[in-house]
Each structure stands twice: as C-alpha cells, then as structure tokens.
Design a protein around this motif. Structure first.
Motif, PDB file in Angstrom:
ATOM      1  N   LYS A   1    -103.307  10.355 -18.078  1.00 32.52           N
ATOM      2  CA  LYS A   1    -102.625   9.063 -17.562  1.00 32.52           C
ATOM      3  C   LYS A   1    -101.267   9.576 -17.082  1.00 32.52           C
ATOM      4  O   LYS A   1    -100.666  10.458 -16.985  1.00 32.52           O
ATOM      5  CB  LYS A   1    -102.623   8.032 -18.844  1.00 32.52           C
ATOM      6  N   ALA A   2    -100.756   8.282 -16.511  1.00 34.66           N
ATOM      7  CA  ALA A   2     -99.329   8.639 -15.430  1.00 34.66           C
ATOM      8  C   ALA A   2     -98.228   8.822 -16.504  1.00 34.66           C
ATOM      9  O   ALA A   2     -98.137   8.297 -17.418  1.00 34.66           O
ATOM     10  CB  ALA A   2     -99.194   7.284 -14.571  1.00 34.66           C
ATOM     11  N   GLY A   3     -97.505   9.866 -16.109  1.00 41.59           N
ATOM     12  CA  GLY A   3     -96.112  10.245 -16.869  1.00 41.59           C
ATOM     13  C   GLY A   3     -96.533  11.394 -17.720  1.00 41.59           C
ATOM     14  O   GLY A   3     -97.496  11.900 -17.880  1.00 41.59           O
ATOM     15  N   ARG A   4     -95.285  11.841 -18.266  1.00 42.06           N
ATOM     16  CA  ARG A   4     -95.365  12.796 -19.228  1.00 42.06           C
ATOM     17  C   ARG A   4     -95.769  12.133 -20.731  1.00 42.06           C
ATOM     18  O   ARG A   4     -95.015  11.004 -21.072  1.00 42.06           O
ATOM     19  CB  ARG A   4     -94.051  13.806 -19.342  1.00 42.06           C
ATOM     20  N   HIS A   5     -96.673  12.689 -21.585  1.00 41.17           N
ATOM     21  CA  HIS A   5     -96.791  12.204 -23.117  1.00 41.17           C
ATOM     22  C   HIS A   5     -97.069  13.223 -23.902  1.00 41.17           C
ATOM     23  O   HIS A   5     -97.408  14.408 -23.523  1.00 41.17           O
ATOM     24  CB  HIS A   5     -98.270  11.153 -22.703  1.00 41.17           C
TER      25      HIS A   5
ATOM     26  N   THR B   1     -97.381  17.473 -22.537  1.00 39.09           N
ATOM     27  CA  THR B   1     -98.280  17.806 -21.030  1.00 39.09           C
ATOM     28  C   THR B   1     -97.600  19.010 -20.569  1.00 39.09           C
ATOM     29  O   THR B   1     -98.491  19.881 -19.970  1.00 39.09           O
ATOM     30  CB  THR B   1     -98.190  16.651 -20.087  1.00 39.09           C
ATOM     31  N   SER B   2     -96.349  19.519 -21.113  1.00 43.71           N
ATOM     32  CA  SER B   2     -95.905  20.876 -20.529  1.00 43.71           C
ATOM     33  C   SER B   2     -96.110  21.750 -21.289  1.00 43.71           C
ATOM     34  O   SER B   2     -95.634  22.844 -21.264  1.00 43.71           O
ATOM     35  CB  SER B   2     -94.446  20.448 -20.102  1.00 43.71           C
ATOM     36  N   SER B   3     -96.737  21.528 -22.597  1.00 41.46           N
ATOM     37  CA  SER B   3     -96.792  22.809 -23.662  1.00 41.46           C
ATOM     38  C   SER B   3     -97.711  23.653 -23.261  1.00 41.46           C
ATOM     39  O   SER B   3     -98.867  23.646 -22.727  1.00 41.46           O
ATOM     40  CB  SER B   3     -97.151  22.153 -24.862  1.00 41.46           C
ATOM     41  N   SER B   4     -97.633  25.028 -23.593  1.00 44.46           N
ATOM     42  CA  SER B   4     -98.555  25.921 -23.364  1.00 44.46           C
ATOM     43  C   SER B   4     -98.529  27.034 -24.496  1.00 44.46           C
ATOM     44  O   SER B   4     -99.626  27.762 -24.614  1.00 44.46           O
ATOM     45  CB  SER B   4     -98.090  27.089 -22.176  1.00 44.46           C
ATOM     46  N   LYS B   5     -97.545  27.406 -25.308  1.00 40.54           N
ATOM     47  CA  LYS B   5     -97.397  28.470 -26.160  1.00 40.54           C
ATOM     48  C   LYS B   5     -97.342  27.939 -27.850  1.00 40.54           C
ATOM     49  O   LYS B   5     -97.854  28.764 -28.481  1.00 40.54           O
ATOM     50  CB  LYS B   5     -96.080  29.380 -25.989  1.00 40.54           C
ATOM     51  N   LYS B   6     -96.962  26.863 -27.992  1.00 35.18           N
ATOM     52  CA  LYS B   6     -97.088  26.413 -29.350  1.00 35.18           C
ATOM     53  C   LYS B   6     -96.990  24.756 -29.477  1.00 35.18           C
ATOM     54  O   LYS B   6     -97.000  24.255 -28.557  1.00 35.18           O
ATOM     55  CB  LYS B   6     -95.687  26.909 -29.942  1.00 35.18           C
ATOM     56  N   VAL B   7     -97.345  24.684 -30.602  1.00 33.82           N
ATOM     57  CA  VAL B   7     -97.538  22.966 -31.132  1.00 33.82           C
ATOM     58  C   VAL B   7     -96.246  22.925 -32.142  1.00 33.82           C
ATOM     59  O   VAL B   7     -95.435  23.752 -32.526  1.00 33.82           O
ATOM     60  CB  VAL B   7     -98.642  22.658 -31.925  1.00 33.82           C
TER      61      VAL B   7
END
Length: 348
Positions: free
Chosen positions: A88-92, A112-118
């Motif tokens: 959806k629109a925007g970062r969440h 939405t920008s995560s790639s390596k860890k939670v």
C-alpha cells in the motif's frame, strides 16, 4: 496433547493480511478459502518461525533475528524481506505475533526497507520447541537422491520447504519399537500402498509382495505423498510434539483415497501431532466435517477455518463444526454447480 504447540497468531500488514487474529485447535485445523486469501502464507509464517526456534539454542540472540529474516525469504521467496509487507502507499511495518499453549510468545516485525533482520521479542522461551514439518503441494520423495546437494550448491528456484522436507526424509530409521498409535497408523498407510517403503542410497522404493521394488518415480503422485508420511513416521520425524503443515494434501489424489487421508489425520492427532491442513477439496472437507460431527469419540480438538475476501480485506471465520461456517466457498461452489445442472436439465 503437548503444551508447546501453537495457540494463536496475530498478523498485521503481512503479505495479504491487513490485521487478523486467529486461534488454533490443538489437534486438527482445516483451512479453506479461495485463491489469494493467504492460506499457505499463514502456514508458512508459522512454519518459518517454528523451524528457526526448533534449532536455535540462544533464542533471543541477534543471530535468531537474522535467521528468521533469512528463513522468511527462503520460504516465501520475495526479492527481499521488505516485500512481505502488505502493499500500500507509503512505508509500513509488518508484524507477526505468535502464542503457544505453554505461554511462550513471540513478536517480530520488519519494514518495507528491511533485508537482513527482523525486530524480535521472545517471552518465556521453551526448553524444547516442537518439530516442524511442512509438506508442500508437489511431492519430494521421488527426488531425494540429488536434491540436497543441488540446493546447497546452486541457486535453484525452490522454496526452502522442499529442502527441509528432503533432509527430514533422508534421516535414518528410528530405533526400537513403535508406539501403538504409530503401529496402527503405519498399518493403515501400508495397506493403502499395498507395500512397504524401503530406502537405498538416498533413494526410495515401494516394495510389494510378488512384484518387488518399484521406484518412486513409477508411482502415482498420490501414492508418493502417502509414502512421504510413512517415511517421516518410520524415521521418527513425525511423532508426539510435532506440528505438521500440509498444503493441499488432496492434490493428485483420487477422491477414493480421501477416506484414507481422513483416517491418517485422525491417527496423527491421536499420536499428539498438531495439524494444519490447507484444502480446496469438497470431499476432504466433508469427510472431516462428518468425522467432527458424528465420529469424534475421542473428543479431538478440531477447527474449521474459512478465509475470504470482504471489501478487499481478508476475513477469517472459524467453527468447531463444518456446517456452522457462514462462509464456505467450497460448499457454495458445489451448490452453484448443482443449481446450474438443474437449470440445464429442466430447460432442455
């Protein structure tokens, strides 16, 4: 039933889910719904978390946060972790919260920008987590001899559920006698197969009296699925304290075999296995519905879960009896087809 099985999940902005809560039965959870409502995603989320906890000693470490991120990517296969946040629109942020009957709980989130860890919070970790087994739609037992080496050496486009299942299938047979429930279960399955499963050099065969060994590739895919369960019981992977996820078990199985599947699920539940079954089959749903209503003399904890879209949002309905579901797309489609047949007949 053991206390360390899954009790509930909360999903917020995760894949197709906007915000949903779902509690689970201790024995059998039957999940139905049209395509695209998140049936498999629900099971994969539970499996991804559980399989990481199962093999991690330092459950609250940074390493677990990284392993969870990697597992979600390998199981769901997005381009990167953040692609699992609802679009959806925007970062969440996506958030997944899981509770166990043992009072353990876990909350993980990623952006939405995560790639390596939670981001992870784990409360009251268990000394022993359940063994997790995920059986995908496509069978795996006919390809065990080479699959592990290929997966570990090359980038091949398979979800990690296939790799995990392959490793579990290749475990050596369990030592010692089987428990009574295991014996009964193996007897039912071997009767359905008219033979026994044997393993030679990481390859599996069906050995039938008077015929000899048949390579798995020569068997119908439905029989390969039954063979998979036989092997996982025989090598001790599936036993008490196991959580089994099975995606569309009816796939490539003739409806005549559905009663065998129903007996299999019931015996597994009696063994102490918690089951999550995703299905599109009218026959399987009805068999399990009839069992729950009329034959559940052992009072197994069974729940029917219907997932559906309402105003473009995923909704979830649950019931102890199949007949009590208000939204049942499988039943609705059966009724539509019957009505259509009557209209054609009387208008002819």
């Amino acid at each position: 039933m053991p206390n360390n099985i899954v009790k509930s999940i909360h999903l917020k902005d995760f894949t197709v889910f906007q915000e949903n809560d779902l509690s689970f039965a201790k024995s059998i959870n039957v999940i139905s719904g049209e395509n695209g409502v998140g049936k498999t995603h629900l099971m994969k989320a539970l499996y991804s978390v559980g399989s990481c906890l199962q093999k991690t000693e330092e459950s609250t470490s940074k390493r677990l946060e990284e392993e969870l991120a990697t597992k979600f990517v390998n199981v769901f296969r997005p381009d990167q972790l953040g692609r699992l946040v609802k679009r959806k629109a925007g970062r969440h942020n996506a958030n997944v919260q899981i509770q166990w009957y043992s009072e353990s709980s876990l909350s993980l989130s990623f952006a939405t920008s995560s790639s390596k860890k939670v981001n992870l919070e784990l409360h009251k970790p268990q000394e022993k987590w359940p063994t997790m087994v995920f059986i995908p739609v496509k069978e795996m037992i006919s390809a065990t001899e080479n699959f592990t080496g290929l997966y570990e050496t090359y980038h091949i486009a398979f979800e990690e559920t296939y790799y995990d299942l392959n490793k579990q299938l290749l475990l050596p047979l369990k030592r010692g006698p089987f428990e009574q429930n295991q014996k009964e279960l193996l007897k039912i399955l071997e009767k359905a197969l008219s033979g026994k499963i044997v393993q030679e050099n990481n390859k599996f065969y069906l050995k039938q009296t008077g015929i000899g060994k048949l390579e798995m590739g020569l068997l119908a895919e439905g029989y390969r699925k039954i063979s998979t369960i036989v092997q996982l019981i025989a090598n001790g992977t599936i036993q008490e304290n196991t959580i089994l996820f099975w995606d569309e078990p009816e796939s490539n199985i003739n409806p005549k075999m559905i009663p065998v599947l129903t007996k299999l699920f019931v015996q597994l539940a009696k063994l102490g296995v918690q089951l999550f079954i995703s299905t599109h089959s009218y026959f399987l749903m009805q068999e399990l519905g009839l069992f729950a209503e009329y034959e559940n003399h052992d009072k197994l904890d069974i729940q029917f879960v219907s997932m559906f879209l309402e105003e473009d949002e995923v909704k979830i309905e649950t019931a102890d009896q199949l007949k009590d579901l208000q939204h049942n797309v499988i039943e609705e489609e059966f009724q539509r087809l019957y009505t259509h047949e009557q209209e054609l007949f009387f208008n002819d």
